[in-house]
Design a protein around this motif. Structure first.
Motif, PDB file in Angstrom:
ATOM      1  N   UNK A  69      20.286 -45.185  29.167  1.00 46.44           N
ATOM      2  CA  UNK A  69      19.915 -44.767  30.517  1.00 46.44           C
ATOM      3  C   UNK A  69      19.308 -45.889  31.353  1.00 46.44           C
ATOM      4  N   UNK A  70      19.171 -47.071  30.780  1.00 50.30           N
ATOM      5  CA  UNK A  70      18.539 -48.186  31.473  1.00 50.30           C
ATOM      6  C   UNK A  70      19.431 -49.427  31.448  1.00 50.30           C
ATOM      7  N   UNK A  71      19.107 -50.373  32.308  1.00 50.94           N
ATOM      8  CA  UNK A  71      19.687 -51.713  32.266  1.00 50.94           C
ATOM      9  C   UNK A  71      18.580 -52.639  31.787  1.00 50.94           C
ATOM     10  N   UNK A  72      18.855 -53.380  30.739  1.00 50.21           N
ATOM     11  CA  UNK A  72      17.845 -54.261  30.136  1.00 50.21           C
ATOM     12  C   UNK A  72      17.994 -55.692  30.623  1.00 50.21           C
ATOM     13  N   UNK A  73      16.873 -56.303  30.938  1.00 52.57           N
ATOM     14  CA  UNK A  73      16.796 -57.718  31.249  1.00 52.57           C
ATOM     15  C   UNK A  73      15.995 -58.346  30.115  1.00 52.57           C
ATOM     16  N   UNK A  75       4.958 -54.524  45.627  1.00 54.55           N
ATOM     17  CA  UNK A  75       6.331 -54.022  45.663  1.00 54.55           C
ATOM     18  C   UNK A  75       6.802 -53.570  44.280  1.00 54.55           C
ATOM     19  N   UNK A  76       6.474 -54.346  43.246  1.00 57.64           N
ATOM     20  CA  UNK A  76       6.854 -53.956  41.886  1.00 57.64           C
ATOM     21  C   UNK A  76       6.151 -52.670  41.464  1.00 57.64           C
ATOM     22  N   UNK A  77       4.892 -52.506  41.860  1.00 54.84           N
ATOM     23  CA  UNK A  77       4.161 -51.274  41.536  1.00 54.84           C
ATOM     24  C   UNK A  77       4.831 -50.071  42.179  1.00 54.84           C
ATOM     25  N   UNK A  78       5.287 -50.238  43.397  1.00 55.72           N
ATOM     26  CA  UNK A  78       5.978 -49.143  44.090  1.00 55.72           C
ATOM     27  C   UNK A  78       7.273 -48.762  43.358  1.00 55.72           C
ATOM     28  N   UNK A  79       8.028 -49.753  42.899  1.00 54.81           N
ATOM     29  CA  UNK A  79       9.268 -49.482  42.163  1.00 54.81           C
ATOM     30  C   UNK A  79       8.959 -48.804  40.836  1.00 54.81           C
ATOM     31  N   UNK A 125      11.728 -48.832  37.387  1.00 54.26           N
ATOM     32  CA  UNK A 125      11.437 -50.049  36.633  1.00 54.26           C
ATOM     33  C   UNK A 125      10.458 -49.690  35.527  1.00 54.26           C
ATOM     34  N   UNK A 126      10.747 -50.171  34.314  1.00 54.45           N
ATOM     35  CA  UNK A 126       9.860 -49.944  33.182  1.00 54.45           C
ATOM     36  C   UNK A 126       9.577 -51.293  32.531  1.00 54.45           C
ATOM     37  N   UNK A 159      13.148 -53.122  31.908  1.00 54.04           N
ATOM     38  CA  UNK A 159      14.211 -52.119  31.985  1.00 54.04           C
ATOM     39  C   UNK A 159      14.274 -51.622  33.414  1.00 54.04           C
ATOM     40  N   UNK A 160      15.479 -51.590  33.970  1.00 57.42           N
ATOM     41  CA  UNK A 160      15.682 -51.130  35.337  1.00 57.42           C
ATOM     42  C   UNK A 160      16.647 -49.960  35.349  1.00 57.42           C
ATOM     43  N   UNK A 161      16.396 -49.027  36.242  1.00 56.98           N
ATOM     44  CA  UNK A 161      17.280 -47.883  36.391  1.00 56.98           C
ATOM     45  C   UNK A 161      18.598 -48.343  37.000  1.00 56.98           C
TER      46      UNK A 161
END
Length: 197
Positions: free
Chosen positions: A137-141, A164-168, A174-175, A184-186
């Motif tokens: 369910x995620x995209x991994x970096x 901005x990152x906190x908002x995401x 974003x996890x 990890x990004x949605x």
């Protein structure tokens, strides 16, 4: 950040641990050589005082850094994950895809978006599309960048980047798993980005 300039043998791979940097100093014989990334992810940046470590590109396995295309001060290669690369020879008239030029163009395009939020969104998407992978369910970096580094890439301050990152993260797009070195990004965040390729 540690810099060292070892001699680069043609055949034997050179390894850098995460966080280590290597100064690639241009020299007269560099015109026929390139560095080929064998494993890992690297950040290529300018060591000049005037640019403050400006990021030029990110490289992954299979990418090459042509030594004949460096500025007079050289460039630095920073290992974002454990990195292995080797010096290889190339033909002087070799044409085709140049990873550093492509990254520099993409980063320049991001810097010209109207708002810091758009620039961050586009940067995260570009990093995942080029260096990440879809995993459930995620995209991994596979690495993280500091808020200061992200600010440099999108032309804003560390404080603005953190906000901005906190908002995401609050939007659950974003996890940042504790104890892991990546993000990890949605997929919805990646797919809806400005300048999506």
């Amino acid at each position: 950040m540690s810099f060292h300039v070892p001699p680069l043998p043609c055949a034997a791979p050179l390894r850098l641990a995460t966080g280590q940097s290597l100064l690639i100093d241009p020299h007269p014989g560099a015109s026929a050589t390139s560095l080929e990334v064998l494993e890992g992810v690297a950040r290529v940046f300018c060591p000049c005082e005037e640019t403050g470590g400006m990021t030029l590109a990110f490289l992954q396995a299979g990418d090459q850094l042509r030594c004949d295309r460096l500025c007079s001060d050289g460039v630095c290669v920073e290992a974002l994950t454990p990195l292995s690369f080797r010096r290889s020879e190339h033909a002087s008239d070799e044409a085709g895809f140049d990873a550093v030029n492509e990254w520099t163009l993409q980063l320049l395009r991001i810097r010209h978006l109207g708002s810091a939020e758009q620039r961050l969104h586009a940067l995260l998407s570009l990093l995942v599309r080029r260096l990440g992978r879809r995993c459930g369910a995620w995209c991994d970096l596979p690495f993280r960048l500091t808020h200061e580094r992200i600010g440099e890439l999108i032309g804003t301050t560390r404080v603005t980047t953190t906000r901005l990152l906190s908002r995401i993260r609050q939007q659950e797009l974003l996890d940042v798993p504790s104890g892991q070195s990546g993000l990890r990004l949605a997929p919805a965040l990646v797919e809806s980005a400005p300048l999506a390729a």
